[in-house]
Design an enzyme around this catalytic site. Sequence first.
Site, PDB file in Angstrom:
ATOM      1  N   SER A 145     -37.931  10.305   3.793  1.00 43.58           N
ATOM      2  CA  SER A 145     -38.160   9.722   2.479  1.00 43.58           C
ATOM      3  C   SER A 145     -37.541   8.323   2.433  1.00 43.58           C
ATOM      4  CB  SER A 145     -37.603  10.651   1.396  1.00 43.58           C
ATOM      5  OG  SER A 145     -38.092  10.296   0.130  1.00 43.58           O
ATOM      6  N   GLU A 194     -47.275  16.355   0.190  1.00 44.45           N
ATOM      7  CA  GLU A 194     -46.021  15.690  -0.129  1.00 44.45           C
ATOM      8  C   GLU A 194     -45.603  15.892  -1.589  1.00 44.45           C
ATOM      9  OE1 GLU A 194     -43.891  14.120   1.730  1.00 44.45           O
ATOM     10  OE2 GLU A 194     -44.909  13.436   3.557  1.00 44.45           O
TER      11      GLU A 194
END
Length: 534
Positions: free
Chosen positions: A231, A351
């Site tokens: 991330s 996601e």
Amino acid sequence: MRTFLKLTPLWLLLASCGGGGSGEGGTAPPPPPPPATAGLAKTSCGDYQGNDRGNSWSFLGIRYAATPSGARRWRSPESPGCPSGTRTANAYAPVCPQLDRVSGAPEGDEDCLAVNVFTPKSVFPAGRKPVMVFIHGGGNVVGSAREEVVPGRLLYDGAALAEATGTVVVTLQYRLGPLGWLVHPALDAEVPDARSGNYALEDLIAALKWVQRDIAAFGGNPDRVMIFGESAGGLNACALLAAPAAGSLFASALIESGGCVAEARGTALATGGALADNVGCSTAADISACLRSKTPAELLAALPPVVSVIGSQAPYQPNVDGTLLPVAPLDAIRNGQHNRVPTVLGTNADETGRDVPLTFSETEYQLVLASAFPNPVVRAQVANLYSSTTFGSPRRAYVALTSDVKFTCPARTVARALASTQTEPVYRYFFTEVPDAPASSVFGAFHGLELLYLFDVLDIEGNSPTAAERSLSASMQAYWAGLATNGIPAAAGAPAWTPYDAGRDNHLVLDAAALAMGDGVVTSRCDFWSRLGV
């Protein structure tokens, strides 16, 4: 971007000397040296006693930089004071100042710049083994190296990964939010290159310099350092690819669900100006002194960031400052001006699967489309490509849309750019694994899920991983370690991972039921976004 951490737990929603005697009249040999203290690492800045983890040692909370508070706030990291005597390295450093993701209350301490080292006993202390340096996620505004995936169980405990791969694993912390990324003209005026912001990126570089200087004391090889992050940690890993100052500090890189983007200077300045206004410093005679007089809690409350996988990027990010980050990371890559190393990048199939409400309706979907795509022609094309009928529900359609736009398709763009400007190999993966736990299947292969497999924390909340899930975990650990070892992600008994070919968009599918190479990740949908310049 943030990880799923500190939200409802996944499973509820579901880390001899030989000495011969002398002959008569001979000279006795010198006595052998005393045995080294087990688990004692002697660094250039202090001796550290590790924690016995059975098959490995862990060394926690080793400061790589001085506390960035007071006059050192919003300045480049400085060397810490070296401890006298031997320090027992058995406690993580405090988390860096941030807002708790659940309560919103401020937490943490500025004395947070530390590394944690996990090293197998078999290689300690003189193994010269590859080093894997992990950068945590959290949108660059929250997160830490001691995240709990469930209460009492750390996600980034590197012991299992180190033991499984025979590598040295390092986790680290860096400044977050306004303390790590603030840009303001008053801070610009304090430095010769008129550059403020990117302090957190400087922290990462300082931590990597610590690795270069001292990791050999833990059995690591400074010539075989791999950076990897998830991330925002992946975004920062890409920023390190574009930062000239980081060029000699790592030999390979791996980006998990992270972009290659940075804020424009004007955007960062606007954020800094808003914070100074909100905290009451914009009209002060000495704005810098005023800002430094504020507590971390006051700064965090002045312009609180919202961290969301599905929403817009939180403020406080790497910014193009002309020096540390001369140009945006993707532009640096496209121009061949980046640090060229073997690189792996990839994303997860769903996601945003944990960020779209389970009750997301068709009406809500259409309202979101109308807001996001005011051009009726484009909106109609998007609605057709991501129809509820095609995906089975408006929720699944929106998960696919947002996952493609924010993660999957940008990853293809970055992979193509890397492959076109460097001879060092590039590899792409697509993580599609969904845990067998019934309560979690509705979320799909969501943001951050691969971390459970990589750090081997599948056995949480009473879950019993299947043999296939264990096998996928072991293969992922081996692939990651292979990249660190020689720039080739290879795992014994698992499919060969071939270098990226832009024409084929070849990638490794990470799935317990189908670990295999494939060609093309949602190709037609990414082609659509590419035509729109996304």
